[in-house]
Design a protein around this motif. Structure first.
Motif, PDB file in Angstrom:
ATOM      1  N   LEU A 235       0.802  -1.218   0.000  1.00 22.95           N
ATOM      2  CA  LEU A 235       0.000   0.000   0.000  1.00 22.95           C
ATOM      3  C   LEU A 235       0.839   1.275   0.000  1.00 22.95           C
ATOM      4  O   LEU A 235       0.285   2.368   0.117  1.00 22.95           O
ATOM      5  N   VAL A 236       2.147   1.145  -0.135  1.00 20.85           N
ATOM      6  CA  VAL A 236       3.028   2.314  -0.174  1.00 20.85           C
ATOM      7  C   VAL A 236       3.220   2.743  -1.622  1.00 20.85           C
ATOM      8  O   VAL A 236       3.792   1.994  -2.423  1.00 20.85           O
ATOM      9  N   PRO A 237       2.730   3.901  -2.010  1.00 20.44           N
ATOM     10  CA  PRO A 237       2.840   4.331  -3.414  1.00 20.44           C
ATOM     11  C   PRO A 237       4.291   4.423  -3.878  1.00 20.44           C
ATOM     12  O   PRO A 237       5.177   4.850  -3.137  1.00 20.44           O
ATOM     13  N   LEU A 238       4.503   3.970  -5.114  1.00 18.61           N
ATOM     14  CA  LEU A 238       5.781   4.063  -5.832  1.00 18.61           C
ATOM     15  C   LEU A 238       6.856   3.114  -5.312  1.00 18.61           C
ATOM     16  O   LEU A 238       7.941   3.060  -5.884  1.00 18.61           O
ATOM     17  N   ARG A 239       6.564   2.338  -4.289  1.00 22.13           N
ATOM     18  CA  ARG A 239       7.580   1.416  -3.787  1.00 22.13           C
ATOM     19  C   ARG A 239       7.808   0.261  -4.747  1.00 22.13           C
ATOM     20  O   ARG A 239       8.947  -0.164  -4.972  1.00 22.13           O
ATOM     21  N   ASP A 240       6.731  -0.271  -5.334  1.00 24.89           N
ATOM     22  CA  ASP A 240       6.864  -1.386  -6.263  1.00 24.89           C
ATOM     23  C   ASP A 240       7.180  -0.925  -7.682  1.00 24.89           C
ATOM     24  O   ASP A 240       7.590  -1.734  -8.514  1.00 24.89           O
ATOM     25  N   LEU A 241       6.995   0.348  -7.950  1.00 30.05           N
ATOM     26  CA  LEU A 241       7.190   0.845  -9.307  1.00 30.05           C
ATOM     27  C   LEU A 241       8.622   0.663  -9.771  1.00 30.05           C
ATOM     28  O   LEU A 241       8.874   0.345 -10.944  1.00 30.05           O
ATOM     29  N   VAL A 242       9.566   0.828  -8.866  1.00 32.12           N
ATOM     30  CA  VAL A 242      10.977   0.736  -9.242  1.00 32.12           C
ATOM     31  C   VAL A 242      11.397  -0.697  -9.540  1.00 32.12           C
ATOM     32  O   VAL A 242      12.432  -0.928 -10.162  1.00 32.12           O
ATOM     33  N   THR A 243      10.615  -1.661  -9.077  1.00 37.64           N
ATOM     34  CA  THR A 243      10.950  -3.066  -9.318  1.00 37.64           C
ATOM     35  C   THR A 243      10.157  -3.679 -10.463  1.00 37.64           C
ATOM     36  O   THR A 243      10.377  -4.842 -10.798  1.00 37.64           O
ATOM     37  N   MET A 244       9.226  -2.943 -11.057  1.00 39.34           N
ATOM     38  CA  MET A 244       8.404  -3.486 -12.143  1.00 39.34           C
ATOM     39  C   MET A 244       9.219  -3.723 -13.402  1.00 39.34           C
ATOM     40  O   MET A 244       8.983  -4.686 -14.132  1.00 39.34           O
ATOM     41  N   GLY A 245      10.161  -2.833 -13.676  1.00 41.57           N
ATOM     42  CA  GLY A 245      10.892  -2.928 -14.929  1.00 41.57           C
ATOM     43  C   GLY A 245      10.077  -2.351 -16.077  1.00 41.57           C
ATOM     44  O   GLY A 245       8.868  -2.106 -15.959  1.00 41.57           O
ATOM     45  N   THR A 246      10.732  -2.175 -17.207  1.00 47.39           N
ATOM     46  CA  THR A 246      10.057  -1.579 -18.364  1.00 47.39           C
ATOM     47  C   THR A 246       8.894  -2.442 -18.846  1.00 47.39           C
ATOM     48  O   THR A 246       7.795  -1.942 -19.128  1.00 47.39           O
ATOM     49  N   GLY A 247       9.118  -3.749 -18.936  1.00 45.14           N
ATOM     50  CA  GLY A 247       8.060  -4.649 -19.385  1.00 45.14           C
ATOM     51  C   GLY A 247       6.863  -4.637 -18.464  1.00 45.14           C
ATOM     52  O   GLY A 247       5.709  -4.642 -18.921  1.00 45.14           O
ATOM     53  N   GLY A 248       7.115  -4.617 -17.162  1.00 40.44           N
ATOM     54  CA  GLY A 248       6.017  -4.598 -16.211  1.00 40.44           C
ATOM     55  C   GLY A 248       5.210  -3.319 -16.274  1.00 40.44           C
ATOM     56  O   GLY A 248       3.972  -3.336 -16.185  1.00 40.44           O
ATOM     57  N   ILE A 249       5.891  -2.197 -16.430  1.00 41.82           N
ATOM     58  CA  ILE A 249       5.193  -0.920 -16.518  1.00 41.82           C
ATOM     59  C   ILE A 249       4.344  -0.853 -17.788  1.00 41.82           C
ATOM     60  O   ILE A 249       3.179  -0.452 -17.763  1.00 41.82           O
ATOM     61  N   ILE A 250       4.929  -1.275 -18.913  1.00 43.87           N
ATOM     62  CA  ILE A 250       4.175  -1.258 -20.171  1.00 43.87           C
ATOM     63  C   ILE A 250       2.958  -2.180 -20.080  1.00 43.87           C
ATOM     64  O   ILE A 250       1.858  -1.837 -20.515  1.00 43.87           O
TER      65      ILE A 250
ATOM     66  N   LEU B 256      -1.177  -1.211 -20.265  1.00 47.50           N
ATOM     67  CA  LEU B 256      -2.064  -1.751 -21.291  1.00 47.50           C
ATOM     68  C   LEU B 256      -3.287  -2.479 -20.742  1.00 47.50           C
ATOM     69  O   LEU B 256      -4.217  -2.765 -21.498  1.00 47.50           O
ATOM     70  N   VAL B 257      -3.293  -2.796 -19.436  1.00 45.22           N
ATOM     71  CA  VAL B 257      -4.366  -3.628 -18.891  1.00 45.22           C
ATOM     72  C   VAL B 257      -5.746  -3.030 -19.182  1.00 45.22           C
ATOM     73  O   VAL B 257      -6.652  -3.720 -19.673  1.00 45.22           O
ATOM     74  N   PHE B 258      -5.927  -1.755 -18.895  1.00 47.56           N
ATOM     75  CA  PHE B 258      -7.227  -1.111 -19.121  1.00 47.56           C
ATOM     76  C   PHE B 258      -7.135  -0.007 -20.165  1.00 47.56           C
ATOM     77  O   PHE B 258      -7.970   0.906 -20.189  1.00 47.56           O
ATOM     78  N   ALA B 259      -6.130  -0.090 -21.045  1.00 45.53           N
ATOM     79  CA  ALA B 259      -5.990   0.913 -22.100  1.00 45.53           C
ATOM     80  C   ALA B 259      -7.162   0.856 -23.080  1.00 45.53           C
ATOM     81  O   ALA B 259      -7.704   1.889 -23.476  1.00 45.53           O
ATOM     82  N   ALA B 260      -7.553  -0.341 -23.483  1.00 42.40           N
ATOM     83  CA  ALA B 260      -8.680  -0.463 -24.419  1.00 42.40           C
ATOM     84  C   ALA B 260      -9.967   0.052 -23.793  1.00 42.40           C
ATOM     85  O   ALA B 260     -10.792   0.692 -24.469  1.00 42.40           O
ATOM     86  N   LEU B 261     -10.143  -0.192 -22.515  1.00 39.96           N
ATOM     87  CA  LEU B 261     -11.337   0.310 -21.822  1.00 39.96           C
ATOM     88  C   LEU B 261     -11.329   1.834 -21.802  1.00 39.96           C
ATOM     89  O   LEU B 261     -12.352   2.477 -22.076  1.00 39.96           O
ATOM     90  N   GLY B 262     -10.177   2.425 -21.471  1.00 45.54           N
ATOM     91  CA  GLY B 262     -10.090   3.876 -21.458  1.00 45.54           C
ATOM     92  C   GLY B 262     -10.249   4.491 -22.832  1.00 45.54           C
ATOM     93  O   GLY B 262     -10.762   5.598 -22.972  1.00 45.54           O
ATOM     94  N   PHE B 263      -9.812   3.776 -23.864  1.00 42.58           N
ATOM     95  CA  PHE B 263      -9.898   4.285 -25.234  1.00 42.58           C
ATOM     96  C   PHE B 263     -11.337   4.252 -25.746  1.00 42.58           C
ATOM     97  O   PHE B 263     -11.823   5.234 -26.321  1.00 42.58           O
ATOM     98  N   PHE B 264     -12.021   3.123 -25.548  1.00 46.19           N
ATOM     99  CA  PHE B 264     -13.329   2.930 -26.175  1.00 46.19           C
ATOM    100  C   PHE B 264     -14.511   3.342 -25.308  1.00 46.19           C
ATOM    101  O   PHE B 264     -15.562   3.705 -25.855  1.00 46.19           O
ATOM    102  N   ALA B 265     -14.401   3.259 -23.990  1.00 45.71           N
ATOM    103  CA  ALA B 265     -15.561   3.542 -23.134  1.00 45.71           C
ATOM    104  C   ALA B 265     -16.131   4.936 -23.335  1.00 45.71           C
ATOM    105  O   ALA B 265     -17.351   5.093 -23.468  1.00 45.71           O
ATOM    106  N   PRO B 266     -15.314   5.998 -23.376  1.00 44.14           N
ATOM    107  CA  PRO B 266     -15.905   7.320 -23.613  1.00 44.14           C
ATOM    108  C   PRO B 266     -16.415   7.522 -25.025  1.00 44.14           C
ATOM    109  O   PRO B 266     -17.197   8.441 -25.265  1.00 44.14           O
ATOM    110  N   MET B 267     -16.014   6.666 -25.958  1.00 39.18           N
ATOM    111  CA  MET B 267     -16.583   6.720 -27.304  1.00 39.18           C
ATOM    112  C   MET B 267     -17.989   6.140 -27.318  1.00 39.18           C
ATOM    113  O   MET B 267     -18.825   6.520 -28.142  1.00 39.18           O
TER     114      MET B 267
END
Length: 235
Positions: free
Chosen positions: A128-143, A147-158
């Motif tokens: 529950l500590v913000p940004l603590r896990d972000l440094v260990t995600m790596g580039t692949g994990g962040i990308i 993408l998990v809810f990118a399609a939802l964010g793209f299409f839902a307001p359309m």
């Protein structure tokens, strides 16, 4: 030449250039990841669960294979709406948005719900500590989290005028991510329920929503997409 010709020409160019750029980007991604995806092809083609539907490569491969089916479903939905009297623009936009939300979101949610090495055995973990896990995600994990809810964010307001605002798209991505993290904890999947996952998932939904902002539905333009009612005969 009509008064609207100068303004319509750039729009026609954009309608041609933007889809072409999108196709080139998708083709580039497919070309660069072709070897990785094809590693799971034999198992997926044989219908084997292990090595296909429980791996990132396999799920992404089957997602791409299912694209023609999704396009067919969108066409069928649009045709059904047009047969019921809906305008062509409204029918196609709504159908593509609905199918796009499902096709682009379900595979990533499936991946996030895959169990770890010791489900039901390893202790439940919460971060529950913000940004603590972000440094260990790596580039692949962040990308991947973007993408998990990118399609939802793209299409839902359309599709839904009620979601066509920046705060609501952000809230939608965050709420869906919280549900996934809670489900991971409750189902004891040996995964870390992290606040950083929520932050990155919501950011991905927002960025994708901003990319589709010019096509967002608004209450003002919804009636114009539908055909005008036929006046009743007089007398």
């Amino acid at each position: 030449m009509g008064p609207n010709a100068p303004s319509s020409a750039p729009r026609r160019v954009l309608r041609t250039v933007l889809p072409s750029l999108a196709v080139l980007c998708v083709a580039g991604v497919l070309f660069s990841t072709r070897r990785m995806l094809m590693m799971s092809a034999p198992r997926c083609m044989a219908g084997r669960w292990h090595g296909c539907y429980d791996t990132f490569n396999g799920v992404m491969l089957m997602t791409l294979v299912a694209v023609p089916l999704s396009v067919l479903v969108a066409w069928a939905l649009a045709s059904w709406r047009r047969a019921r009297g809906a305008g062509s623009t409204w029918a196609w936009r709504s159908s593509l948005a609905e199918v796009g939300m499902v096709h682009g979101t379900v595979p990533f949610v499936w991946l996030t719900m895959m169990p770890g090495l010791a489900p039901g055995v390893a202790p439940r973990r919460v971060s529950l500590v913000p940004l603590r896990d972000l440094v260990t995600m790596g580039t692949g994990g962040i990308i991947g989290n973007l993408l998990v809810f990118a399609a939802l964010g793209f299409f839902a307001p359309m599709r839904f005028a009620s979601l066509a605002s920046v705060p609501r798209v952000l809230a939608l991505g965050a709420a869906c991510s919280v549900l996934v993290e809670v489900a991971q904890y409750v189902l004891w999947l040996d995964r870390v329920s992290s606040v950083d996952d929520v932050l990155v998932n919501a950011t991905g939904a927002l960025l994708a929503g901003l990319a589709s902002r010019r096509w967002w539905r608004t209450p003002a333009d919804t009636p114009s997409d539908r055909p005008d009612p036929v006046p009743a005969p007089v007398g």
